[in-house]
Design an enzyme around this catalytic site. Structure first.
Site, PDB file in Angstrom:
ATOM      1  CG  ASP A  32      -2.087   1.073   1.143  1.00 48.16           C
ATOM      2  OD1 ASP A  32      -1.627   2.258   0.938  1.00 48.16           O
ATOM      3  OD2 ASP A  32      -3.158   0.754   1.291  1.00 48.16           O
ATOM      4  CG  ASN A  88     -12.250  -0.201   4.545  1.00 48.18           C
ATOM      5  OD1 ASN A  88     -12.581  -0.838   5.585  1.00 48.18           O
ATOM      6  ND2 ASN A  88     -11.335   0.601   4.378  1.00 48.18           N
ATOM      7  CD  GLN A  95     -14.988   0.182  -1.842  1.00 47.72           C
ATOM      8  OE1 GLN A  95     -16.204   0.096  -1.535  1.00 47.72           O
ATOM      9  NE2 GLN A  95     -14.408  -0.495  -2.643  1.00 47.72           N
ATOM     10  CG  HIS A 101      -8.781  -2.811  -1.748  1.00 50.91           C
ATOM     11  ND1 HIS A 101      -9.780  -1.811  -2.434  1.00 50.91           N
ATOM     12  CD2 HIS A 101      -8.588  -2.095  -0.588  1.00 50.91           C
ATOM     13  CE1 HIS A 101      -9.994  -0.894  -1.816  1.00 50.91           C
ATOM     14  NE2 HIS A 101      -9.186  -1.025  -0.711  1.00 50.91           N
ATOM     15  CG  HIS A 103      -6.901  -2.527   3.613  1.00 53.24           C
ATOM     16  ND1 HIS A 103      -6.027  -1.584   3.372  1.00 53.24           N
ATOM     17  CD2 HIS A 103      -8.008  -2.159   3.423  1.00 53.24           C
ATOM     18  CE1 HIS A 103      -6.759  -0.454   2.837  1.00 53.24           C
ATOM     19  NE2 HIS A 103      -7.927  -0.821   2.697  1.00 53.24           N
TER      20      HIS A 103
HETATM   21  P1  AMP Z   1      -9.704   1.751   1.146  1.00 48.91           P
HETATM   22  O1  AMP Z   1      -9.716   2.978   1.719  1.00 48.91           O
HETATM   23  O2  AMP Z   1     -10.114   0.393   1.766  1.00 48.91           O
HETATM   24  O3  AMP Z   1     -10.535   2.105  -0.316  1.00 48.91           O
HETATM   25  O4  AMP Z   1      -8.217   1.476   0.676  1.00 48.91           O
HETATM   26  C1  AMP Z   1      -7.371   2.180  -0.497  1.00 48.91           C
HETATM   27  C2  AMP Z   1      -6.045   1.849  -0.273  1.00 48.91           C
HETATM   28  O5  AMP Z   1      -5.381   1.788  -1.389  1.00 48.91           O
HETATM   29  C3  AMP Z   1      -5.437   2.888   0.792  1.00 48.91           C
HETATM   30  O6  AMP Z   1      -4.834   2.529   1.670  1.00 48.91           O
HETATM   31  C4  AMP Z   1      -4.249   3.669  -0.230  1.00 48.91           C
HETATM   32  O7  AMP Z   1      -3.390   4.098   0.485  1.00 48.91           O
HETATM   33  C5  AMP Z   1      -4.261   2.584  -1.297  1.00 48.91           C
HETATM   34  N1  AMP Z   1      -3.726   3.192  -2.548  1.00 48.91           N
HETATM   35  C6  AMP Z   1      -4.165   4.113  -3.255  1.00 48.91           C
HETATM   36  N2  AMP Z   1      -3.586   4.253  -4.543  1.00 48.91           N
HETATM   37  C7  AMP Z   1      -2.608   3.181  -4.175  1.00 48.91           C
HETATM   38  C8  AMP Z   1      -1.353   2.840  -5.385  1.00 48.91           C
HETATM   39  N3  AMP Z   1      -1.341   3.498  -6.400  1.00 48.91           N
HETATM   40  N4  AMP Z   1      -0.882   1.858  -5.059  1.00 48.91           N
HETATM   41  C9  AMP Z   1      -0.916   0.970  -3.777  1.00 48.91           C
HETATM   42  N5  AMP Z   1      -1.759   1.371  -2.973  1.00 48.91           N
HETATM   43  C10 AMP Z   1      -2.719   2.535  -3.067  1.00 48.91           C
END
Ligand code: AMP
Ligand code: ZN
Length: 136
Positions: A32, A88, A95, A101, A103
């Protein structure tokens, strides 16, 4: 199964770089970019599903198996003291990327404070009614 405006679809297609830890036909696991703790990774299905409601049950099962495998491996390598696996669905649930995805968050004794929810209280009658309503 791709959404042209989706950042994770672009990552899966190799159009945006990622730090990949694992990849097979169905999944990519990557670090992440905004980690909650050292080693925070994401399990991402290669096909675009918005959330748990869209994700086919079979892939949901495979994602959880992969989570177990990754958590075991990451704990050995990182020597972390605990591990969160969370996911999420929807803006109200936090989310921010609308491609399903999971975590994988290693936790450490002296690491960042964990943000937990505040326990609510509902009446016994409400709890009984809920339990009845939610039975499957
Ligand atoms: P969520 O809030 O559960 O939708 O989590 C989205 C996650 O994606 C967050 O923890 C971000 O830091 C991560 N994220 C966003 N863009 C990228 C990226 N380009 N590469 C890796 N992780 C990312
Ligand atoms: Zn996508």
């Amino acid at each position: 199964m791709r959404d042209e405006n989706c950042i994770f679809c672009k990552i899966v297609a190799g159009e945006i770089p990622s730090r990949t830890l694992f990849e097979d036909e169905d999944f990519k696991v990557m670090l992440d970019v905004g980690p909650a703790a050292k080693g925070h990774a994401l399990i991402v299905p290669k096909a675009h599903y918005t959330d748990i409601y869209e994700l086919p049950s079979e892939l949901a099962g495979e994602a959880m198996k992969l989570a177990k495998r990754m958590a075991t491996h990451m704990t050995t390598v990182l020597g972390c003291d605990g591990f969160n696996i969370l996911q999420n669905n929807g803006v109200e649930a936090g989310q921010t990327v609308f491609h399903y995805h999971m975590h994988l968050i290693p936790r450490y004794k002296d690491g960042n404070e964990m943000i937990l929810w505040k326990a609510n209280q509902f009446s016994d009658a409400e709890m009984d009614e809920l339990a009845e309503k939610l039975k499957v």
